[in-house]
Write a protein that holds these residues in place. Structure first.
Motif, short mmCIF file in Angstrom:
data_model
loop_
_atom_site.label_atom_id
_atom_site.label_comp_id
_atom_site.label_asym_id
_atom_site.label_seq_id
_atom_site.Cartn_x
_atom_site.Cartn_y
_atom_site.Cartn_z
N THR A 62 -7.11 2.02 -5.82
CA THR A 62 -7.09 3.66 -6.02
C THR A 62 -7.08 4.96 -5.70
O THR A 62 -8.78 4.12 -6.19
CB THR A 62 -5.77 3.39 -7.21
OG1 THR A 62 -4.74 2.51 -7.43
CG2 THR A 62 -5.25 5.14 -7.18
N LEU A 63 -7.45 5.50 -4.90
CA LEU A 63 -8.38 6.82 -4.60
C LEU A 63 -7.64 7.70 -4.43
O LEU A 63 -6.11 7.96 -4.12
CB LEU A 63 -8.88 6.16 -3.44
CG LEU A 63 -9.29 7.85 -2.40
CD1 LEU A 63 -10.95 7.91 -3.35
CD2 LEU A 63 -10.34 7.51 -1.04
N PHE A 100 -3.23 4.48 -2.36
CA PHE A 100 -3.45 2.62 -3.46
C PHE A 100 -3.67 1.44 -2.50
O PHE A 100 -2.33 1.59 -1.11
CB PHE A 100 -3.14 2.16 -4.43
CG PHE A 100 -1.19 2.02 -4.02
CD1 PHE A 100 -0.81 1.17 -3.66
CD2 PHE A 100 -0.21 2.61 -3.81
CE1 PHE A 100 0.78 0.21 -3.51
CE2 PHE A 100 0.78 2.83 -3.70
CZ PHE A 100 1.19 1.08 -3.78
N PHE A 101 -4.04 -0.22 -2.44
CA PHE A 101 -4.28 -0.45 -1.71
C PHE A 101 -4.05 -1.74 -2.74
O PHE A 101 -4.76 -2.36 -4.03
CB PHE A 101 -4.64 -1.58 -1.27
CG PHE A 101 -5.29 -2.66 -0.04
CD1 PHE A 101 -4.34 -3.09 1.13
CD2 PHE A 101 -5.58 -3.80 -0.53
CE1 PHE A 101 -4.42 -3.94 1.53
CE2 PHE A 101 -5.52 -4.79 -0.33
CZ PHE A 101 -4.99 -5.15 1.40
N GLN A 102 -2.57 -2.80 -2.65
CA GLN A 102 -2.92 -4.08 -3.51
C GLN A 102 -2.18 -5.22 -2.99
O GLN A 102 -1.53 -5.27 -2.09
CB GLN A 102 -1.74 -3.96 -4.07
CG GLN A 102 -1.40 -4.94 -5.26
CD GLN A 102 -0.42 -4.21 -6.32
OE1 GLN A 102 -0.68 -3.34 -7.41
NE2 GLN A 102 0.50 -5.29 -7.06
N LEU A 113 -11.87 7.00 -7.57
CA LEU A 113 -12.04 5.25 -7.55
C LEU A 113 -11.88 4.47 -8.77
O LEU A 113 -12.27 4.49 -9.68
CB LEU A 113 -13.15 4.54 -6.49
CG LEU A 113 -13.24 3.35 -6.08
CD1 LEU A 113 -11.66 3.31 -5.57
CD2 LEU A 113 -14.34 2.72 -5.39
N ILE A 114 -10.57 3.45 -8.49
CA ILE A 114 -9.74 2.43 -9.56
C ILE A 114 -10.15 2.05 -8.47
O ILE A 114 -9.49 1.18 -8.32
CB ILE A 114 -8.95 3.15 -10.32
CG1 ILE A 114 -9.19 4.46 -11.05
CG2 ILE A 114 -8.69 2.25 -11.03
CD1 ILE A 114 -7.71 5.32 -11.53
N ILE A 115 -10.26 0.78 -9.14
CA ILE A 115 -10.65 -0.94 -9.38
C ILE A 115 -9.84 -1.81 -9.91
O ILE A 115 -11.00 -1.66 -11.22
CB ILE A 115 -12.15 -1.01 -7.82
CG1 ILE A 115 -12.29 -0.96 -7.74
CG2 ILE A 115 -11.97 -2.85 -7.98
CD1 ILE A 115 -13.62 -0.71 -6.56
N GLU A 116 -9.01 -2.72 -9.55
CA GLU A 116 -8.36 -3.52 -10.99
C GLU A 116 -8.73 -4.65 -10.56
O GLU A 116 -7.73 -4.68 -9.53
CB GLU A 116 -6.51 -3.00 -11.33
CG GLU A 116 -6.62 -3.36 -12.03
CD GLU A 116 -4.21 -3.43 -12.11
OE1 GLU A 116 -3.60 -4.16 -12.98
OE2 GLU A 116 -4.30 -1.77 -11.53
N SER A 131 1.12 -0.99 -0.63
CA SER A 131 -0.31 -0.29 0.42
C SER A 131 0.57 1.17 -0.43
O SER A 131 2.67 0.92 0.30
CB SER A 131 -1.04 -0.50 1.33
OG SER A 131 -0.10 0.15 2.48
N GLY A 132 0.36 2.39 -0.35
CA GLY A 132 0.90 3.36 -0.46
C GLY A 132 0.50 4.75 0.20
O GLY A 132 -0.94 4.82 -0.92
#
Length: 659
Positions: A582-583, A560-562, A609-612, A518-519
């Protein structure tokens, strides 16, 4: 195709494009540059002794960045670029950097402003050549696709000594990068978005130990079928945009490690404002052809290029549009030497410009330009680095100033670095400013800027955390700022002296532990840009006032969180790809629309907001991106006091075949 046949074709394609430039310059009178160019070429192609040991060549896409000590350069990582492959540079960079964009509407003309300067104070470099239009001095960022480039960076502050004209506020660096490993990739992407908008992309990469190719086709249609005609009593202007393009990058590495490359970029954009009414309709068509051929032989680099920009603008039924067609022929030669701790880089660039513009009174305008530059980089020690650069431009009927720059970087401690830069910049007035009928002035002076900046960078890593921060302060005084003066029917004059000053702060925090990362990446800028001298009794009231459309405060942030594995068993465990959310946040303060600051647009905050996520099976990868733009349905206005779209959605599907 055999290796020697492929080399023959690429080689002669390059000679063809170079010969166009050479013939043009020969006919227009650059004998010294041409002679030096040919002598260099003769030296290069005479290297036939295969037994001679040659130095290893390190291929770099943008070598000038090594000579920009003390300047702030923000590089965008490949993961972020992949998320934004369906976006234009305007939409993408708005959430990545404290950059001021001025759109005329969704999908319409969008200009940029860096560090309190105007749209023609930012150079846009494509593989090292400036693609700003000679007529307007700027690029339309709504027509530049993010998917077309392998490397993207923002260079802040004056860099005329390295980049040339236009780079008073900074520059945008767009580059292509070869891959020297055996690989084949095919990618198809489809985007479906709100308001009946859609985009399609098809790309292919093929590479080996000596050959690298990238091909991109893109097509997009923004119908902008809004379900409303106004938002909070502000009109929502309907427009349609149809854009398409083709990008081809070819790289070939010879047995002697010399590199030959050919870059082609074709684009066609058609924007229609108020398409539903013939009485208020406006049509803007833009087409571009960009071709660049590069030879890199040891430390010598030769380039030949051709750029054509065509613009048609009309109203109503578009029977008799105003037409602009500008052709540019470019040649560039540069050489680099290494002497222990000193790196020396010298070069020259020549351009021949042919303009057919209706607004110039019907006559063809031609112009020759020549730039000579020298860059020095000296590594005093492991801690201290210095660069000393200079560029001199030559243009008929002009006397551009010498543009020197001194940059320093000092490593105070393992994690702390100090930077500083002092530079002089210039901008040659655009062809519109000089040759437009009745309003232009061929005797305008070049703009002349003096920029000073200081910075501190701090990096720290501990266990699973990494932290990096930077703080920059700048002071940029620009004389002879060109101004279309409304007091004299908008005739162009060198009237303004503008001072742009401010601070920029950026923060990156990253966490990586096993399969989770995350970051946060955040940027803030404070910009004060104002006129310093009165040119008549009416301009006294605007002295010290913020220039129009430039916000004092600008914020961007990406959180972001991954996770590498989404699911403990089953299909997702075996074939799942990283899940990433990602926000994005972008905010700025009020933007004044009157020179005396009596009228303004209110500040705004936009959240996306982006979700992948995706699946992988053998050589096939499928990714799905779901995006919500303007989550909280914020009302924000374009430069025409028209409201921009409210909350909207997009879903992107990307299929990749890798072998």
């Amino acid at each position: 195709m055999k290796t020697n046949e492929r080399q023959f074709i690429i080689h002669h394609l390059g000679l063809y494009y170079l010969s166009i430039s050479v013939r043009c310059l020969l006919s227009k009178g650059y004998p010294l540059v041409l002679a030096w160019f040919l002598l260099s070429s003769m030296h290069v192609f005479a290297q036939t002794d295969s037994s001679r040991a040659l130095d290893e060549v390190t291929v770099k896409t943008f070598a000038p960045a090594r000579f920009m000590a003390g300047l702030k350069i923000q590089s965008i990582d490949s993961v972020t670029l992949q998320q934004a492959k369906f976006q234009t540079l305007a939409d993408f960079l708005s959430f990545q950097a404290p950059v001021n964009f001025r759109p005329y509407g969704n999908g319409q003309l969008t200009s940029i402003g860096l560090r309190g300067t105007s749209s023609n104070h930012t150079a846009v470099l494509w593989n090292g050549i400036n693609i700003n239009s000679p007529s307007t001095g700027q690029s339309d960022f709504s027509t530049l696709p993010t998917a077309g480039f392998d490397l993207l960076a923002i260079q802040y502050g004056s860099s005329s000594c390295v980049v040339g004209s236009d780079a008073i506020g900074g520059s945008i660096l767009l580059d292509s990068k070869p891959t020297w490993e055996k690989k084949a990739e095919l990618s198809f992407g489809q985007r479906i978005a709100s308001f009946d908008n859609w985009q399609t992309q098809l790309s292919a990469r093929l590479s080996g130990k000596r050959f690298s190719s990238k091909t991109v086709f893109y097509k997009g249609v923004l119908n902008n079928n809004y379900p409303y005609t106004e938002r909070n009593y502000y009109p929502v202007e309907r427009s349609t945009t149809d854009s398409k393009g083709f990008i081809q990058d070819l790289f070939y590495l010879t047995k002697k490690q010399n590199q030959i490359s050919l870059n082609v970029w074709l684009s066609d954009n058609n924007a229609v404002i108020a398409p539903q009414s013939i009485h208020t309709r406006e049509v803007l068509q833009t087409q571009s052809i960009r071709v660049l051929n590069t030879y890199q032989i040891k430390k010598l680099t030769l380039r030949g290029g051709y750029v054509q920009d065509i613009t048609n603008f009309g109203r109503g039924n578009f029977d008799k549009p105003s037409r602009t067609a500008i052709d540019r022929f470019l040649i560039r030669a540069e050489h680099e030497w290494q002497f222990s701790k000193l790196t020396a880089h010298i070069g020259t660039e020549a351009a021949h410009v042919i303009a057919h513009v209706d607004g110039y009174g019907g006559s063809k305008i031609t112009e020759n330009r020549l730039d000579v530059f020298a860059w020095l980089r000296y590594q005093f020690s492991a801690r201290l680095l210095a660069t000393l650069n200079a560029r001199q431009a030559f243009v008929k009927s002009f006397d551009p100033p010498l543009a020197p720059a001194l940059g320093l970087e000092y490593q105070v401690a393992k994690s702390v670095r100090l930077t500083g830069n002092i530079s002089r910049s210039y901008r040659i007035p655009t062809m519109n400013e000089r040759y437009w009928s009745e309003l232009g002035d061929p005797n305008l002076k070049p703009e002349d800027g003096f920029n000073k900046e200081l910075g501190i960078n701090w990096n720290h890593t501990k266990n699973d955390f990494s932290l990096s921060s930077s703080l920059n302060a700048y002071h940029n005084l620009i004389n002879n700022w060109v101004y279309w003066n409304p007091e004299v029917n908008y005739k162009v004059q060198n009237l303004q002296q503008v001072l742009a000053k401010g601070i920029e702060f950026s923060q990156k925090v990253a966490y990586q532990h096993k399969q989770i990362s995350s970051g946060l990446m955040a940027n803030y800028s404070f910009t004060h840009s104002s006129q310093q001298k009165a040119y008549d009794i009416y301009s006294v009231d605007v002295i010290g006032k913020q220039l129009i459309y430039i916000p004092k405060h600008n914020f961007t942030a990406n959180l972001f969180f991954q996770t590498l594995s989404f699911g403990k068993n089953g299909l997702l465990k075996e074939h799942g790809m990283p899940f990433r959310a990602t926000l994005q946040w972008q905010a700025n303060s009020r933007r004044y629309t009157a020179f005396d600051n009596s009228k303004w647009f209110d500040g705004q905050q936009i959240f996306n907001l982006i979700i992948e996520n995706g699946l992988r099976w053998k050589h096939l990868e499928g990714k799905v991106f779901f995006q919500v733009n303007n989550i909280f349905d914020e009302l924000y206005l374009s430069s025409k006091r028209n409201a921009m779209p409210g909350r909207n959605y997009a879903i992107n599907l990307v299929l990749n075949i890798n072998k």
